[in-house]
Design an enzyme around this catalytic site. Sequence first.
Site, short mmCIF file in Angstrom:
data_model
loop_
_atom_site.label_atom_id
_atom_site.label_comp_id
_atom_site.label_asym_id
_atom_site.label_seq_id
_atom_site.Cartn_x
_atom_site.Cartn_y
_atom_site.Cartn_z
N GLU A 119 55.13 38.85 44.00
CA GLU A 119 53.67 38.99 43.85
C GLU A 119 53.40 39.86 42.63
OE1 GLU A 119 50.83 37.99 44.11
OE2 GLU A 119 49.77 38.69 45.89
N ASP A 120 52.26 39.65 41.98
CA ASP A 120 51.95 40.48 40.81
C ASP A 120 51.44 41.85 41.21
OD1 ASP A 120 49.52 39.51 41.79
OD2 ASP A 120 48.86 38.63 39.90
N ASP A 169 46.62 44.73 46.26
CA ASP A 169 45.41 45.54 46.18
C ASP A 169 44.99 45.86 47.62
OD1 ASP A 169 43.09 46.73 45.39
OD2 ASP A 169 42.15 44.96 44.53
N PHE A 198 41.39 48.26 37.33
CA PHE A 198 41.60 46.82 37.17
C PHE A 198 42.54 46.64 35.99
CE2 PHE A 198 40.92 42.41 36.24
CZ PHE A 198 40.92 41.88 37.53
N ARG A 215 46.38 36.97 30.74
CA ARG A 215 47.67 36.94 31.45
C ARG A 215 48.82 37.11 30.47
NH1 ARG A 215 46.88 35.00 36.65
NH2 ARG A 215 45.27 33.43 36.90
P1 IMP Z 1 44.56 41.57 47.50
O1 IMP Z 1 44.48 40.41 48.44
O2 IMP Z 1 43.31 42.41 47.53
O3 IMP Z 1 45.80 42.39 47.67
O4 IMP Z 1 44.55 40.98 46.04
C1 IMP Z 1 45.69 40.46 45.46
C2 IMP Z 1 45.38 39.54 44.34
O5 IMP Z 1 44.18 39.94 43.66
C3 IMP Z 1 46.48 39.62 43.31
O6 IMP Z 1 47.46 38.65 43.54
C4 IMP Z 1 45.73 39.40 42.01
O7 IMP Z 1 45.64 38.02 41.75
C5 IMP Z 1 44.34 39.94 42.26
N1 IMP Z 1 44.19 41.32 41.78
C6 IMP Z 1 44.09 42.45 42.49
N2 IMP Z 1 43.96 43.53 41.70
C7 IMP Z 1 43.99 43.05 40.44
C8 IMP Z 1 43.92 43.68 39.15
O8 IMP Z 1 43.81 44.91 38.98
N3 IMP Z 1 44.00 42.84 38.07
C9 IMP Z 1 44.12 41.49 38.19
N4 IMP Z 1 44.20 40.88 39.37
C10 IMP Z 1 44.13 41.65 40.49
#
Ligand code: IMP
Length: 185
Positions: free
Chosen positions: A104-105, A108, A157, A170
């Site tokens: 996973e990247d 959050d 962010f 990206r």
């Molecule tokens: P989560 O479900 O809130 O954990 O969000 C995860 C997904 O949101 C990641 O796989 C990213 O695609 C996107 N995301 C969350 N934070 C960021 C950020 O700071 N920059 C870019 N994408 C983010």
Amino acid sequence: MSSLFQSEKLEILFDRATMQERLQELADEVCQDHATIEKPLVVIGVLKGAALIMSDLVRMLDRPVEMDFIRCASYHGGTESSGEIELLLDVSMDLRGRHVLVVEDIIDTGLTIKFVLEHLESKGAESVKLLSLLEKPTKNTSGVHGDYVGYEINDHFVVGYGLDLKEELRNLPFVGVCKDTSVVG
Ligand code: IMP
């Protein structure tokens, strides 16, 4: 061209060399932890963000791997999580009895990866481990954390190294903090 691509509104957090060094350390840990498994490790990237990380990572893994991808929607192109996760593309491999590493990247809230892990675990994998390049611990309400984490970061962010802002940025070779997310789109 996006005015953020080369901009003072973008601050470098981790440069390319730092990211690659850290990824190599994680790759070595993954290899050690999976040293005794006979079949190739199944490495599954969460699209689109993990595609770039995964292409670097698999070349650092000194062991046989097979690759697959999964894709969900959660952010719908904005900077805030919608909280609702939708499966857009499922893995094509049979995971029964296999050892899996999910890439996973960024974690959050953790809602996306929680959904992905539950989905993959339901497919009968022998083990499922999670590697996340970045984690933002402050907003993580899911209780899910990476087994292998590149860096924990504050609630900024961030873009680059696979991470996007409304599908742009990206391809930045570093991870940068966006000081003004209104510039794109
Ligand atoms: P989560 O479900 O809130 O954990 O969000 C995860 C997904 O949101 C990641 O796989 C990213 O695609 C996107 N995301 C969350 N934070 C960021 C950020 O700071 N920059 C870019 N994408 C983010």
